[in-house]
Scaffold this active site. Structure first.
Site, PDB file in Angstrom:
ATOM      1  N   HIS A 370       6.714  -0.169  -0.274  1.00  0.00           N
ATOM      2  CA  HIS A 370       5.524   0.107  -1.087  1.00  0.00           C
ATOM      3  C   HIS A 370       5.723  -0.437  -2.500  1.00  0.00           C
ATOM      4  O   HIS A 370       6.809  -0.334  -3.065  1.00  0.00           O
ATOM      5  CB  HIS A 370       5.256   1.614  -1.150  1.00  0.00           C
ATOM      6  CG  HIS A 370       4.610   2.148   0.098  1.00  0.00           C
ATOM      7  ND1 HIS A 370       3.273   2.395   0.189  1.00  0.00           N
ATOM      8  CD2 HIS A 370       5.131   2.457   1.316  1.00  0.00           C
ATOM      9  CE1 HIS A 370       2.982   2.841   1.412  1.00  0.00           C
ATOM     10  NE2 HIS A 370       4.107   2.891   2.107  1.00  0.00           N
ATOM     11  N   SER A 387      -3.029  -2.247  -0.244  1.00  0.00           N
ATOM     12  CA  SER A 387      -2.539  -1.693  -1.505  1.00  0.00           C
ATOM     13  C   SER A 387      -3.434  -2.079  -2.672  1.00  0.00           C
ATOM     14  O   SER A 387      -3.700  -1.274  -3.575  1.00  0.00           O
ATOM     15  CB  SER A 387      -1.107  -2.165  -1.772  1.00  0.00           C
ATOM     16  OG  SER A 387      -0.209  -1.574  -0.857  1.00  0.00           O
ATOM     17  N   PHE A 422       7.677   5.407  -6.611  1.00  0.00           N
ATOM     18  CA  PHE A 422       6.799   6.574  -6.572  1.00  0.00           C
ATOM     19  C   PHE A 422       5.627   6.257  -5.644  1.00  0.00           C
ATOM     20  O   PHE A 422       4.944   5.253  -5.789  1.00  0.00           O
ATOM     21  CB  PHE A 422       6.278   6.891  -7.972  1.00  0.00           C
ATOM     22  CG  PHE A 422       5.293   8.021  -8.014  1.00  0.00           C
ATOM     23  CD1 PHE A 422       5.717   9.333  -7.904  1.00  0.00           C
ATOM     24  CD2 PHE A 422       3.929   7.775  -8.159  1.00  0.00           C
ATOM     25  CE1 PHE A 422       4.807  10.378  -7.941  1.00  0.00           C
ATOM     26  CE2 PHE A 422       3.020   8.812  -8.206  1.00  0.00           C
ATOM     27  CZ  PHE A 422       3.451  10.118  -8.102  1.00  0.00           C
TER      28      PHE A 422
END
Length: 469
Positions: A370, A387, A422
């Site tokens: 990610h 994304s 995160f």
């Protein structure tokens, strides 16, 4: 590996039935006409009938006529049928007959009476016998013979089919005849539904074994008419309430001339008819009318089913649901995929199973796939399409210089502490709530944060799948 049973059905939000005249329930009476089609050596069978009669614990008599059994079936044709015919006629209740073709052929007056009342006569097979042990081609021939005999006796081809004692091949074989508006060999729902059989969509109008007078002749059954009446009323009341709440359903009532046709039981049926007729917004319908309504208002909508895709196609479509981790889709494809997985919730579950059972290193690899929020990849316009769309939904593609600096600092500190970026399902959040979660979660210990990040990865996958569906 594929699991062909459909445990999902119409799902948590079934279609609005939209019955005619805003009816809250469709009530459908089926009269099974089997008398003269049961097992009997006069019919060429090897033994007498042993199913659904007044004789408790009846057993088949090989190579012998069972005089008492035969007379019970004869009662259904001679007395029970006419009592029920008068009852339904007096109340203007439409009926669907599940007619065994050989039984209909032996009862011309009854067939004439059915036709005069415009009852639907659906096929109940050629003989009222078990199909489970029939070889495929023998059963195919039986179905064709049933249709031919039915057409000769009734004067038109049946539009509906119900075998009852069917084999695993029956529904497919009947569907391959291609001229049936519906098949009723299912007890799986309270609404009609479509199934795909050999490339064609077939309508199933489910039947019932609970609201069925057969329970007067089985264990765990009804001992008296008031028990039958009570159960029918409870079923009607619950379905009627569901209809008033916006989810109309169908109620089927299964009847047999030799069972419900006995006077004490017919009285219970009469009381139930009186009870249902005392309510407004009740549609009394033949099964063919329900089927025609469904064909017109709820046509089959073919779609590309994940459980039927090739592996390459499955991975191409769902390989990006977990960011840059196509191996999850590849592994999931080899699990027990079935109709239950032909929806967002089903796929999310089976893909998440693979993710959850992976090693910590494998899960960390997924987390590290990610991108940072509003990080370097975003600036370089190198985010995956998913994304990019997700970050834009929270306004992360339009940060002020000050906000961008905040994100950069938090990204750096978070990765240094936890070893992975995160991760948060940004579509569930705003820019401010993301920043608040960032500041709070950066203080977590690594194990707690790893668990939280994994849950967020699964949520992101769920949202992506909802978008695809």
């Amino acid at each position: 590996m594929r699991y062909i049973r459909d445990m999902r059905g119409l799902g948590p939000n079934p279609p609005q039935a939209n019955w005619p005249n805003d009816a809250k329930i469709a009530v459908q009476f089926v009269l099974n006409y089997e008398e003269g089609g049961e097992n009997c050596i006069l019919h060429g069978d090897k033994a007498s009938e042993a199913f659904l009669s007044e004789i408790v614990g009846a057993a088949a008599w090989p190579n012998q006529r069972h005089w008492n059994m035969e007379s019970i079936y004869e009662y259904g044709a001679r007395a029970g049928f006419w009592r029920l015919h008068r009852l339904f006629k007096a109340n203007s209740i439409p009926v669907t007959v599940f007619g065994v073709a050989s039984a209909l052929a032996r009862s011309p007056e009854q067939v004439s009476a059915m036709i005069s009342e415009k009852w639907e006569i659906a096929s109940h097979g050629k003989q009222w016998v078990e199909h489970k042990d029939m070889p495929l081609e023998e059963e195919r021939a039986q179905i064709k013979e049933a249709i031919q005999l039915h057409t000769e006796v009734v004067g038109e081809r049946p539009k509906g089919w119900y075998t009852g004692r069917c084999s695993e091949n029956t529904v497919s074989l009947v569907a391959q005849e291609k001229n049936f508006s519906y098949i009723s060999d299912s007890y799986a729902d309270d609404l009609p539904y479509w199934v795909e059989i050999k490339g064609q969509e077939q309508l199933i109008v489910p039947y019932t074994l609970d609201c069925n007078d057969m329970r007067f002749a089985t264990t765990q059954g009804f001992n008296a008419g008031d028990q039958f009446l009570s159960y029918l009323k409870d079923t009607f009341d619950f379905l009627y309430a569901e209809g008033k709440a916006g989810q109309p359903k169908m109620m089927s009532i299964g009847l047999h001339c030799r069972l419900i046709g006995r006077p004490g039981r017919t009285m219970a049926l009469k009381r139930f008819i009186d009870y249902t007729r005392s309510h407004q917004y009740v549609w009394f319908a033949k099964r063919i009318e329900i089927a025609e309504h469904w064909h017109k208002n709820h046509r089959a909508v073919p779609f590309e089913r994940p459980s039927q895709m090739s592996k390459n196609r499955f991975v191409a479509v769902y390989g990006g649901v977990f960011e840059h981790s196509a191996w999850i889709a590849e592994t999931a494809y080899d699990l027990e995929l079935g109709p239950a997985h032909d929806c967002a919730a089903g796929l999310q579950n089976i893909l998440s199973r693979v993710f959850r059972s992976a090693s910590e290193e494998q899960r960390l690899a997924v987390l590290r796939s990610h991108p940072d929020l509003a990080g370097k990849l975003a600036q370089a316009k190198r985010l995956s399409l998913s994304s990019k769309s997700e970050q834009a939904s929270a306004g992360l593609d339009a940060l002020t210089d000050q906000e961008h600096t905040q994100f950069q600092a938090l990204n750096k500190a978070y990765v240094e502490k936890h070893g992975f970026p995160f991760i948060i399902a940004v579509r569930d959040n705003t820019k401010d709530s993301i920043l608040n979660a960032f500041r709070a979660r950066i203080r977590n210990d690594r194990n707690a944060e790893l668990a939280t990040a994994c849950k967020q990865v699964e949520r992101i996958a769920e949202l992506r799948l909802l978008g695809l569906f």
